[in-house]
Design a protein around this motif. Structure first.
Motif, PDB file in Angstrom:
ATOM      1  N   LEU A  72      10.389  -1.566 -10.380  1.00  0.00           N
ATOM      2  CA  LEU A  72       9.739  -0.990  -9.200  1.00  0.00           C
ATOM      3  C   LEU A  72       8.815  -1.969  -8.480  1.00  0.00           C
ATOM      4  CD1 LEU A  72       8.774   2.535 -10.586  1.00  0.00           C
ATOM      5  CD2 LEU A  72      10.740   1.943  -9.158  1.00  0.00           C
ATOM      6  N   VAL A 197       7.712  -0.369  -4.967  1.00  0.00           N
ATOM      7  CA  VAL A 197       6.817   0.777  -4.861  1.00  0.00           C
ATOM      8  C   VAL A 197       5.463   0.405  -4.272  1.00  0.00           C
ATOM      9  CG1 VAL A 197       5.787   0.595  -7.153  1.00  0.00           C
ATOM     10  CG2 VAL A 197       6.097   2.850  -6.135  1.00  0.00           C
ATOM     11  N   TYR A 223       3.849   6.402 -10.687  1.00  0.00           N
ATOM     12  CA  TYR A 223       3.129   5.178 -10.335  1.00  0.00           C
ATOM     13  C   TYR A 223       1.760   5.550  -9.790  1.00  0.00           C
ATOM     14  CZ  TYR A 223       1.561   1.458  -7.171  1.00  0.00           C
ATOM     15  OH  TYR A 223       0.807   0.522  -6.498  1.00  0.00           O
TER      16      TYR A 223
END
Length: 379
Positions: A72, A197, A223
């Protein structure tokens, strides 16, 4: 696995059906399921005495957080392993201090996972504002007005009903200018397109592995940007949330990273499956996956009558939404008569949605188009 056909051949479900509902939940390749089975056997039998099930699980959690973080573009300290997107959203909602009158903003495109927690807080006196959209596009002026005095914003990165991509980075910036915390539901993104991300600058992003990531149910990802972690006090707490469980002097010291959102005993199998699925995605490449999906959705959209196509004519994702009369009947007939799996949608009304992923083919698309032509009156 280096080609889309390799992944399709590794999914036994395609022996019996043309599956086009990955936006809800996708079938996993055999190697992913086998990785989960191996994880269970190892945990239950292989490590019973050395190092023991708990040390083994803790090491696996650490390893998998690192794998997910690399995938990510985050740091391992910013990743918590949850059970689902809904689970992640609720953990964030429970970690913030709420007062009557606090303004919460969401769009009218959110999945129930991004609606129900705020309805609950509305019953406790919070002011929930819903930003209107049209055809999967957000009204930016209405959004700016709504977030001007907001304390919290929840929005989706890729809409589950229209298949449109929202301008997340710009929306986050508008909310941050107003001083709001921003939580993004990104479950429809990873696995079907390139994704870092951190680029959105969101405070939190909730995801899961059972859709486009080829993983299993139970492999959720949360996250949390490291700049806000210390401001969050999880409502649920357990031995995995703290630095030294069992130490009387420091038992309540929360972990410094997002792992403070992990509570107690959870099976390593879904996370091991997630690790295996990430390996497959990286082997074939997200650019290859995205290009394959775009080829399929372009083929489908170009052959659906324009007055029936709800999702963009220039597709932005693997989600293709179509207006039909009697959608439940159409879905049932497509399954019974053509072995095709799609789903109905609650909104927009009178619509069905097909999800086309890396393991789908041109033949699947053509079968869907033929099935729609034979089951939908006036097609």
């Amino acid at each position: 696995m280096t080609k889309p056909a390799d992944i399709r051949a590794a999914v036994p479900a395609f022996e019996d059906v043309r599956y086009m509902n990955t936006g809800a939940s996708g079938p996993s390749p055999q190697s992913v399921v086998q990785a989960a089975q191996n994880a269970i056997e190892m945990h239950e039998w292989g490590v019973a005495s050395d190092p023991g099930p708990y040390p083994h699980a803790f090491d696996r959690y650490d390893d998998i957080r690192s794998t997910v973080a690399d995938f990510l573009g985050a740091s391992p300290e910013e990743i918590a392993l949850t059970q689902s997107t809904s689970d992640g959203i609720n953990r964030v909602a429970g970690a913030l201090s709420w007062e009557p009158g606090d303004v919460i903003v969401r769009t009218d495109l959110e999945h129930p996972a991004g609606v129900l927690p705020w309805e609950r807080l509305e019953r406790r006196g919070c002011d929930v504002r819903v930003v209107p959209t049209q055809n999967g596009r957000i009204d930016r002026d209405a959004y700016r007005d709504a977030v001007s005095d907001a304390s919290f914003v929840c929005l989706s990165a890729l809409t589950w009903n229209y298949g449109t991509i929202l301008p997340v980075e710009a929306l986050v910036a508008d909310a941050h200018d107003a001083g709001a915390f921003v939580l993004v539901d990104a479950v429809q993104i990873p696995g079907q397109r390139s994704f870092d991300v951190t680029q959105w600058d969101a405070d939190a992003v909730a995801m899961a592995s059972h859709k486009w990531m080829l993983g299993l149910w139970g492999g959720g990802i949360l996250y949390i940007d490291d700049s806000v972690i210390d401001d969050l006090d999880p409502a649920a707490i357990g031995y995995r949330s703290v630095v030294s469980p069992g130490d009387e002097e420091s038992q309540y010291e929360l972990k410094s990273g997002a792992a403070r959102f992990e509570v107690g005993t959870t099976n390593t199998a879904p996370y091991t499956a997630l690790e295996s699925a990430i390996e497959i995605i990286e082997d074939i490449g997200t650019d290859t996956i995205q290009s394959h999906i775009n080829m399929l959705t372009t083929r489908a959209s170009a052959n659906i009558p324009s007055d029936r196509l709800v999702s963009p004519s220039n597709p932005e994702s693997g989600l293709v939404t179509v207006h039909v009369e009697n959608p439940q009947t159409v879905v049932e007939r497509l399954n019974a008569e053509h072995d095709i799996v799609v789903r109905t949608l609650p909104d927009p009304a009178d619509s069905i949605r097909a999800s086309l992923h890396v393991y789908n083919t041109r033949e699947d698309v053509d079968a869907l188009l033929s099935g729609l032509q034979s089951t939908v009156d006036g097609w």
